[in-house]
Each structure stands twice: as C-alpha cells, then as structure tokens.
Design an enzyme around this catalytic site. Structure first.
Site, PDB file in Angstrom:
ATOM      1  N   CYS A 117       0.828  -1.205   0.000  1.00  0.00           N
ATOM      2  CA  CYS A 117       0.000   0.000   0.000  1.00  0.00           C
ATOM      3  C   CYS A 117       0.864   1.258   0.000  1.00  0.00           C
ATOM      4  CB  CYS A 117      -0.908   0.017   1.229  1.00  0.00           C
ATOM      5  SG  CYS A 117      -2.031  -1.381   1.335  1.00  0.00           S
TER       6      CYS A 117
ATOM      7  N   ASP B 128      35.296  21.799  14.306  1.00  0.00           N
ATOM      8  CA  ASP B 128      35.672  23.205  14.303  1.00  0.00           C
ATOM      9  C   ASP B 128      36.025  23.559  15.744  1.00  0.00           C
ATOM     10  OD1 ASP B 128      35.869  25.915  13.312  1.00  0.00           O
ATOM     11  OD2 ASP B 128      34.002  26.288  14.389  1.00  0.00           O
TER      12      ASP B 128
ATOM     13  N   ASP C 294      30.399  27.448   9.011  1.00  0.00           N
ATOM     14  CA  ASP C 294      30.961  26.226   8.448  1.00  0.00           C
ATOM     15  C   ASP C 294      30.009  25.544   7.473  1.00  0.00           C
ATOM     16  OD1 ASP C 294      33.337  26.328  10.113  1.00  0.00           O
ATOM     17  OD2 ASP C 294      32.012  25.836  11.767  1.00  0.00           O
TER      18      ASP C 294
END
Length: 746
Positions: free
Chosen positions: A18, A428, A631
């Site tokens: 379905c 970072d 970033d």
C-alpha cells in the site's frame, strides 16, 4: 504557487504494498517534487506546489483515505481515531472468536455432525451464514480493501486475506449445499478456519496498533510541552488567551510553575527557568531582563514579563517538532530497498499460491480439492508482508525520538543510517570544542604604548566588526570604562584581521600573516605571541600607522565536557581532527587539552570545504561538526554534518543533525543511537525475510512428501500476526537504549 510541505494522515493502508501505491499516487500529482509515505505512522509528507485538495483526491483515487494534518488538534484527532480503530479491532476479534473457537474445539472433540447428513446440512448451513456475518462484520475491511486494490490494479495484504478466507468460505458452502458432488474424503467445511483467521489477524493488528503508538511517544511528549493558553497583557489588563491568538511583540506574564508559551525576551522581573526540554541539562538557568526565554520551558521561582519574538510555527519547539516529524517520516537507503521488495511481494505470492493450488490439484493425494484449498489458503495467509513493511519505519521512528530525548535532532533517515558509518569526525574549534565566548586575557603594549591606549585603539577598529573576538575586545574596553572612538574606512579581511581609521590614524588588527602582508615588523612581540599561543590563547597584533603597537591576547575556554566526549569518539574507533583558522600553536595547545592528535590549523573559512573533500578522497567517511553557519559549506560537503546549537539560536536548517546542547557528547550519542537503530532495522528485516522465506514453502507443503506434515491455516494466521508484533516489539526495545558514557555528562 510557492513550494510547500503538506502532511497527510493516510487511512486504509494494510501493508508495504500500500505504501508503494500511495506514494506512486502522490508522486503522480503535477507539482509534487517529493512524497514519502510512512506505513508505521500512516502518514505522508509531500513537498511541492500541489494543493492539499489535489493530493487528497489522488490518494482517494488510489483507494485510500487522506486528511491534512496541521497541528496539535489534528494530532489529537489522529490519536483518537487510532484509539477507536484499536477498540474496533478488538470487537472484531471477539465477534470472530465467538464463532470460530467453539467450532474449532467442537471439531477437535468430534462433537460436530457430518456435512452429508440431513442434520449436518442444516447445522453447517446455519454455521455458514454465521461465518458470512463474521466475514462481513469483522473482516469486511479486508474485502473492501482487496476490492479497492483490484480496482486500482494493485494487490496488498487485504488481497491475500480476502482470497484466503473467501476461498475457504466458498468451498465450505459448496460442500454443504452440494455434498454429493464432492468426493467423500473432501467433504469437510473450513468455516472455523475462516473465522479464526479473521479473529487472529484482527487481534494481531490491534496489538500492532497499540505497540505502534508507543513509537511516537517522543512527538507526543514534545507536543504536550506546548501550553494551550497564555496570560497576555493588553491595555493594562491581563487576559488568558489561546496560544494561537498571541501576536508578535505582545507582552506576556509568566507565573511560577507555568510553561512559557512562546519564544521571547524578558522585559521585567527575573526568575530561574528549567530548560531541560531544550538542553537536557537539569540545572535551572537564571533569567533577567534582556535574556531570551523559549516556549515549552518551565518557569521555576519568580514571575516576569516578556515580549513575544517568535510565535506559532516559528518557535524553537515548533521547529523541533517539525524536524522530528520529518525525520521519522523519512526513509534511509535500507528502508527504500525494503519497500521496493515489499511492493512486488504480494504479486509474487499470488503466483506462488496459484502454482501451489495447481500442484496439489493435479499431483496431490485424495481429497485433492481439500488439500489444494488448504495449502493455497495457508500460503495466502502466511505470506502477508506486514512485517517487512514495518521493519524500517518502526525503528526509524523510535531511533529519531530517542535521539531527540538526548538533544540530537536528526533531519532524515539517511543521516541516521550514515552516522554509524563515520570513520573520522572533524571538529571546528571555536564554539564547538570551546565555549565560543572569548575574553581578553592579556594586553602586551609595545614600547611607547600603555595598556589603555592599546585597548582603546583595538576596540575602536573592532567596533565595526561582528566577529566574536571583536565583541571580547569591546567588552574589555567597556569594563575598563574606556571611551571607544568610532572607526571609518573599515574593512574586514577574511582569515587575517581588520583595518580602519581611528582618531585619524590607520589601524591594523589581526594575526601575524596580516602584519607580514602589510609590511609591519613585530620584533620582540613575536616571542611573547608564541608563548601566549602555547597556552591556547589567540594573540592579535595591533599596528598603528604601519608600526607595531602591541598584542591583545584573547582566550576561548574549552567546554568542560569536550575532553570526555572526544574520548568517547576515540573509544568508538573514530579518528578526531581539529580544524580551525587559528594559529597552529593555539590550535595544538587546545588539541593537547582535549586529547586530539591531528590538527589542521590556519585554514581560511572558504578552504574548510576542500579539507573535508581531501579527507573523503582518501576513503574516509566524514562527520563535520561546526556552528552551522560559518561552516555551512564544510557541513554540506561532509557525509554527515553536525550543527552545534546553543540556547534558542538552534541552527536547525544548517546540517543533517543538530545538537541542541552545545556539547560534543551529542555527536557520540548520535553515532551510538545510529548504530543501535541500524542494527535494530537489520534484525527486523532479517526476521521478516526469514519468516517469509521459511513460512511460504512450508505453507505450500514442501514438507509433506518427507514428513507428511501440512501447516494449518489457523496457525498460519497466528504466525502472520505474531511476525508483525515481533517487529514492532523489537523496534520498541530501542526506547530502552542509553548511549554509552551518558553518565559523564553534567
């Protein structure tokens, strides 16, 4: 018409077949760019320019029901409908059981009359009519669904059940009405099988619905965090109003113990607020005028007034709820594969059923008709691919919800699957490993300058910058009561520093490369700068009219839990790399403090993307952790991007995964939850495939020539129901999962 996202509640789906039909119908609507149907939640998420009316019409045309889901009220309606469906399934089970079980027990005890006797004919005719009533009342939805699927050129679970039980009833009625036309050995009625199969499948569906409801508890808890009313101050009067009547910039009062209604800023009063909903941290946070507050958090002690800044769908909580919903409705690659298999499964089963019937009809022993019917019916009943369709979405829903409990917002199923494959995590430095709140730690004036002059000129040129380091210098000047002169001709040089004119003098403020580029000789200041960098501080040179004036040293403290979180990543076999634009000496000092061995320093913002790409070219699967804004290119390039979110400034749109807490433990949690979820999916898929791989041949009678054994259709019905329940129960085990190392967080 602008592109929009519409969530639909889909009714009438019975198996993974379905899902394929509903998705195909939605994707066929002009303007639809993406459509995903979630079988476990019975919802669809559609992106594009198509209207809700067009989508509903397409789903209806495909044989299913659809309604738009807009908010908490609709979710409550959906929950009420699920409860009503659960109760209806239990009633169906009871009705079918009341007919089927006595017949089964009576047959086992030899108490029922033979079909071919006059008394038996009347008895079995009445039983046949009672069984027909059961098929209509308790199993009518299977036959309706099968007809709709047939009309739309599809086949699904309803097709298998309707064919199986319908064949059993039809054959049994033929035996009752025309016993003389059936060999004596085949004069047996299978009414009890039809009734008990209907009872078992309804019971299995009821248990599945109940267990399925537990998988969406994360969403329910989030929705319940939204208060329905708020106290608004209008024209000097305080009024309790529904939350949807609150506008931007309105003033609201919050009393002790109340949930904050929307996001805003305190303008009067002070208090402590429990933000564990947002950060996971149990400690209340002090709030005073000027501080932000977030909807859904709890005011503890005081009372205050605040001004609404984000309402409705723009609040942090609403965005979190929407993100969790999207992730729970998404499919990872492994799930899309399972859906493709399931979509062709039912037609294959129908072919197998026909072949089974023909084999027993032509080559089976007497009574060939009875054997052919029983084996075919058993194949149809046992082969339902419900478990296959539930295997992935159930685990995804629980896994994404579990991650949300730990402050980890996962955008999609692919990110959840991919996080567990990471080999390298790039961090970072600023705001990720460190607090992101730098402060001035040292002033080193050159000959002829004093500290106040140095700080005044530095603050003057930085007054034109929005960099976090600039704010640290300005804050230091403010603390010392220094009057800051305005800057003119301001220019920021990415990765280097800033320049401008302050009090008519040309000022440079930046790193050593910036000084070299502009022909400034630092002299003895270089030694002092190196010493400061070795202590994990960032020395910034100041030059006035081409001559070095001194150094302003800024330090950003390392987050208390960074070292423990990085240790967890290392223990999981993941290489950790520190990536920063800061000087190598400063970066290496921070790396030593937190236990990172590999450092990539002095990287320009635009070059971070290429550094990620370079590591990927070496075969590494990269997770990039950053602030989600500066970033962004590197986050997008990485296989999985993790955006650090702090407080209400959650960078939800920046990456695949958002860490609401500013903690790196969220990365380790996400990876642990990813591994647990993918393992759970594989267990489910393995169980579903093995169940069908073994069950169908046994149902077809492959063991009969060897052992004289055939599978009872009622046992097949029970096994089919149990297979789905097993998958759902296994997925719900994830709700008990706790990422390793969790206790280290504070």
């Amino acid at each position: 018409m602008p592109e929009q996202q519409i969530r639909l509640s889909i009714s009438g789906m019975s198996c993974a077949g379905c899902v394929a039909a509903a998705e195909a119908a939605l994707k066929g609507v002009p303007g639809v760019t993406e459509a995903t149907v979630n079988f476990a939640e019975h919802t669809a998420v559609v992106n594009g320019t198509a209207s809700a009316e067009q989508l509903i019409a397409a789903v209806t045309q495909a044989g299913y029901g659809a309604a738009v889901l807009r908010g908490a009220d609709d979710e409550a309606e959906k929950e009420a409908a699920e409860l009503a469906h659960y109760r209806r399934l239990l009633r169906n089970t009871l009705v079918a059981g009341l007919v089927g079980v006595p017949l089964f027990l009576g047959g086992m005890a030899g108490l029922l009359p033979h079909v071919a006797t006059p008394a038996g004919t009347l008895f079995w005719l009445l039983i046949g009519l009672a069984t027909l009533a059961v098929l209509i009342y308790a199993g009518g939805h299977f036959f309706t669904g099968a007809w709709k699927s047939f009309w739309n050129h599809n086949a699904n679970m309803d097709t298998l059940i309707a064919l199986g039980t319908g064949s059993a009833w039809s054959y049994s009625m033929a035996v009752v009405l025309f016993p003389e036309r059936v060999p004596s050995l085949a004069q047996h009625a299978y009414f009890e099988a039809a009734a008990i199969i209907i009872a078992l499948i309804n019971l299995g569906s009821a248990l599945e619905v109940r267990a399925r409801g537990k998988t969406s508890e994360a969403i329910k808890r989030l929705i319940h965090l939204q208060p329905r009313t708020a106290r608004v101050v209008r024209d000097g009067k305080e009024l309790d109003l529904p939350i949807d009547q609150i506008g931007l910039d309105e003033t609201l009062r919050v009393r002790p113990g109340e949930r904050i209604a929307v996001d805003g800023v305190i303008i009067e009063g002070h208090s402590t607020v429990d933000e564990s909903m947002l950060t996971g941290e149990p400690r209340p946070v002090k709030k005073r005028p000027g501080d932000e507050v977030t909807g859904g958090t709890i005011n503890k002690a005081g009372t205050f007034l605040f001004q609404a800044r984000r309402v409705g769908a723009d609040t942090v909580l609403a965005r979190i709820i929407e993100m969790v919903r999207q992730a729970q409705s998404s499919k990872p690659a492994i799930g899309r594969l399972a859906d493709r298999v399931a979509s062709i499964f039912v037609p294959v089963v129908l072919i197998v059923a026909v072949m089974t019937f023909l084999a027993w009809y032509n080559f089976g022993p007497q009574p060939w008709g009875g054997y052919a019917l029983v084996t075919t019916m058993t194949v149809l009943i046992i082969a339902c691919p419900c478990a296959l369709g539930l295997a992935t979405p159930m685990s995804i829903m629980v896994g994404v919800g579990k991650a949300a409990e730990y402050g980890v917002l996962i955008r999609n199923g692919d990110a959840l699957q991919q996080a567990g494959k990471l080999t390298t995590v790039i961090l970072d430095k600023t705001g990720t490993v460190t607090e992101g709140k730098p402060g001035v730690t040292a002033l080193v004036p050159a000959s002829g300058w004093d500290e106040q002059q140095l700080l005044r000129m530095a603050a003057g040129v930085e007054s034109g910058s929005e960099h976090p380091l600039a704010q640290a210098v300005l804050d230091a000047a403010l603390e010392q009561g220094i009057t800051v002169s305005p800057v003119t001709d301001f220019e920021a040089v990415a990765g280097r520093g800033v320049r401008g004119r302050v009090d008519g003098k040309h000022v440079l403020f930046g790193n050593d490369r910036f000084m070299v580029d502009n022909g400034v000789y630092a002299g003895d200041l270089e030694k002092r700068a190196a010493a400061l960098a070795a202590q994990a501080e960032t020395p910034i040179y100041l030059a006035v009219d081409g001559r070095a004036a001194g150094i302003v040293s800024v330090a950003d403290p390392v987050k208390p839990d960074s070292r423990d979180a990085i240790a967890r990543l290392g223990a999981a076999g993941i290489k950790v790399v520190l990536l920063t634009g800061d000087s190598r000496a400063t970066a290496e000092a921070v790396a030593r403090e937190v236990g990172v061995e590999e450092v990539i320093a002095e990287v320009m913002p635009e070059d971070k993307d290429s550094k990620v790409s370079g590591l990927q070219s070496n075969g590494e699967i990269i997770g990039m952790v950053g602030d989600g804004i500066n970033d962004a290119p590197a986050l997008a390039r990485a296989d999985v991007g993790f955006a650090i979110g702090t407080g209400t400034d959650v960078a939800i749109e920046s990456a695949d995964i958002t860490l609401i807490r500013g903690s790196l433990h969220g990365v380790a949690d996400a990876i642990a939850i990813s591994n647990a979820t993918v393992t759970n999916i594989k267990q489910n898929l393995f169980g579903a495939f093995v169940y069908n791989s073994i069950g169908i041949p046994v149902a077809a009678g492959v063991l009969y020539p060897l052992m004289g054994m055939l599978l009872n259709p009622m046992v097949a019905g029970a096994a089919m129901a149990m297979s789905s329940l097993t998958v759902v129960s296994n997925a719900n085990r994830l709700r008990l999962f706790k990422p390793r190392g969790e206790a280290k967080r504070g």
